[in-house]
Design an enzyme around this catalytic site. Sequence first.
Site, PDB file in Angstrom:
ATOM      1  N   ASP A  71      20.693 104.843 131.949  1.00  0.00           N
ATOM      2  CA  ASP A  71      21.816 103.967 132.297  1.00  0.00           C
ATOM      3  C   ASP A  71      22.660 103.664 131.055  1.00  0.00           C
ATOM      4  OD1 ASP A  71      23.482 102.111 133.529  1.00  0.00           O
ATOM      5  OD2 ASP A  71      22.033 100.471 133.342  1.00  0.00           O
ATOM      6  N   LYS A  73      26.145 104.504 131.069  1.00  0.00           N
ATOM      7  CA  LYS A  73      27.517 104.255 131.547  1.00  0.00           C
ATOM      8  C   LYS A  73      28.565 104.914 130.651  1.00  0.00           C
ATOM      9  CE  LYS A  73      26.261  99.724 133.508  1.00  0.00           C
ATOM     10  NZ  LYS A  73      24.913  99.567 132.910  1.00  0.00           N
ATOM     11  N   PRO A  78      37.263 113.234 128.581  1.00  0.00           N
ATOM     12  CA  PRO A  78      36.479 114.134 129.432  1.00  0.00           C
ATOM     13  C   PRO A  78      35.490 115.018 128.684  1.00  0.00           C
ATOM     14  CG  PRO A  78      38.722 114.027 130.241  1.00  0.00           C
ATOM     15  CD  PRO A  78      38.701 113.252 128.955  1.00  0.00           C
ATOM     16  N   THR A  80      34.013 114.679 125.721  1.00  0.00           N
ATOM     17  CA  THR A  80      32.903 113.918 125.145  1.00  0.00           C
ATOM     18  C   THR A  80      31.930 113.461 126.229  1.00  0.00           C
ATOM     19  OG1 THR A  80      34.269 113.162 123.309  1.00  0.00           O
ATOM     20  CG2 THR A  80      32.304 111.861 123.813  1.00  0.00           C
TER      21      THR A  80
END
Length: 245
Positions: A71, A73, A78, A80
């Site tokens: 997790d 996030k 794009p 990277t």
Amino acid sequence: MTSATKTNNSGSISSPIVVALDYANKDAALAFADQVSPQDCRLKVGKEMFTLYGPELIRDLHQRGFDVFLDLKFHDIPNTTARAVAAAAELGVWMVNVHASGGARMMSAAKEALLPYGAQAPLLIAVTVLTSMDGEDLRDIGITISPAEQAERLAKLTWDCGLDGVVCSAHEAVRLKQVCGEDFSLVTPGIRPQGSEAGDQRRIMTPEQAVAAGVDYMVIGRPITQSPDPEKTLREILASLTKVA
């Protein structure tokens, strides 16, 4: 390409519970993992633990038989984001997430980065609106629609990009299943068994309410990790879910 660690997208366990492994100490986290069964839950590793302990922690959990939701996030340009998602796939995690607010190009790039992994690719989920946020929080950043409306807008975008599902509040689950279909996975934090403290979550539900609403995977942290008998608490929650019609 194949994962160097573990294939985790096999659906090998039926439990919808993902335990948030929110510890500042690796030994404490592994001690908790040793108290619960990988057949009864999956484990979520977030920013704090991954920053402190990195891929080694993921491997330690895999060695204990657990599926891991990484997790982090991801929210970046794009290219990277795509590279980060591919790195997660190399670790063999079961699920990884990005922020839907990163936009269609970013999410599409992340999805494309997983194509070489085929059936071994992790589930790719997008975060819509954080469950700690309410309408006032959204207005503070210039979003004038409600959290539910914003979640639906971002879920549609996520579905259009071919991702596997979204992280959302359980309060949006019924509507998002209607909009995006039954196969679109809903992952929900802010789940608290009856009698638990809400903590920093503002939009919460009980596990029974979440399942009834159509949630596929529910993230539960402190009610399990701070229990004097985590496995007993976990099994009590699972037993309560069998009563949901």
